[in-house]
Enzyme design. Sequence first.
Site, PDB file in Angstrom:
ATOM      1  N   ASP A 159       4.349  68.936  60.099  1.00 49.61           N
ATOM      2  CA  ASP A 159       4.308  68.593  61.512  1.00 49.61           C
ATOM      3  C   ASP A 159       4.020  69.837  62.355  1.00 49.61           C
ATOM      4  O   ASP A 159       3.899  70.947  61.824  1.00 49.61           O
ATOM      5  CB  ASP A 159       5.640  67.947  61.917  1.00 49.61           C
ATOM      6  CG  ASP A 159       5.464  66.859  62.960  1.00 49.61           C
ATOM      7  OD1 ASP A 159       4.492  66.909  63.738  1.00 49.61           O
ATOM      8  OD2 ASP A 159       6.322  65.938  63.003  1.00 49.61           O
ATOM      9  N   ASP A 219       2.541  58.882  67.765  1.00 50.83           N
ATOM     10  CA  ASP A 219       3.263  58.170  66.709  1.00 50.83           C
ATOM     11  C   ASP A 219       3.198  56.665  66.955  1.00 50.83           C
ATOM     12  O   ASP A 219       3.309  56.195  68.096  1.00 50.83           O
ATOM     13  CB  ASP A 219       4.740  58.566  66.702  1.00 50.83           C
ATOM     14  CG  ASP A 219       4.967  59.960  66.145  1.00 50.83           C
ATOM     15  OD1 ASP A 219       4.002  60.600  65.705  1.00 50.83           O
ATOM     16  OD2 ASP A 219       6.132  60.397  66.151  1.00 50.83           O
TER      17      ASP A 219
END
Length: 421
Positions: A159, A219
């Site tokens: 990430d 997301d």
Amino acid sequence: MGFAANVALIVSLCIGSSWSLDNGLALTPPMGWLVWERFACNTDCVNDPENCVSEKLFMEMADHLANDGFKDVGYEYINIDDCWAEFDRDSNGRLVANLQRFPNGIAYLADYVHSLGLKLGIYGDIGTSTCGGYPGTENHITIDAQTFASWGVDMLKLDGCFILPALMPTVYPAMTAALNATGRPIVFSCSWPAYISDYNAPNYTAIAEYCNLWRNFDDVYDAWVSIQSIIDHYSTYQDVFQPYAGPGHWNDPDMLMAGNYGLSLDEQKVQMALWAIFAAPLFMSTDLRILSDDSRKILQNTEVININQDKLGVQGKLVLSYPHSTHGAPNRKHSLKVLQNPNNVYVRPLSDGSIAAAFLNLYDFGYPTNITSDLPTLGITATNKVFVRDVLEQQDLGVFTNSITVLVNLSGVRLLKLTPV
């Protein structure tokens, strides 16, 4: 040694054949199960032992992936996301799995997953800490790569929280080099373009060189508006990143929501169909222990999966978009382009010479509507006839001449395989 100096040292040591990602992996979009959307960062194993992020949860999901038909149709990864680690590294600077929730460690879990014929993925962050506040990889690129390899990890999602986006063109390739240096085949999932606010700005040539797959938008979450926004993004910016998808490197629109709470069955089919057209990684994020038969049927549809996994590896594109006939219903303004013109057609060429086409109806008022496209728009120019199969329903529709018209439910899709005749 500072972070920039540390990265520079890694670069100096790794420049050459090991620098670019040439691991021979992810030649088709990876498939599996990912914990995040359904179970998030639930660490309360005292009050919620069945649903907390733990060794037990991953072993149970691996059992279901192996035994409920998912492995048989291509789903092979069990992927850990954030919140798996202790908040402190050990005395040697290595990451440590949470001792209460993963009492046997990640290597033990990897061995268990491998014993089922599956593979294990893990999560990290290239910044100072993960998005959930656990130790990040900044200043630990080499040791983290070595640790993951020693545990038997098969995939790494890295990430991009808590690091300047300007550093990403340096630090992500540094992890690529470190993974290559371990000698272990590890699929590398990057979040590099997802943290660049100008969607036209990412250097996808470099991203595709150093990453097997990459997130490049928000997301996903368990709601129809989330699926719509991702489809809109992949339609609006298709010319920016579609050319860089192919064997070994894929755009990743995020997890599949089928089997959760927020989508109707038609909407679950939309996501599955469009992810097949997009040549997207297929990572379910649902509770496989209680999955309904209807959702399982969608997720295990081998004809849809065959389109997704087609070896040609071309990501499909939006080729036709036009307004809906409202029949007296009010015209509403929408911020998403695909909702302004909710009748949409996407096509993807396949390796056998056929075409996959998704006829998508994003309108949400009234009743099902006919969507029409002529054959040249669908990429069929050498003949005026095609044999049409409905892939989602697994039904032959027969031969169509010059054009195709199909009835599509509200918030629904027809995924067709078109074979010239």
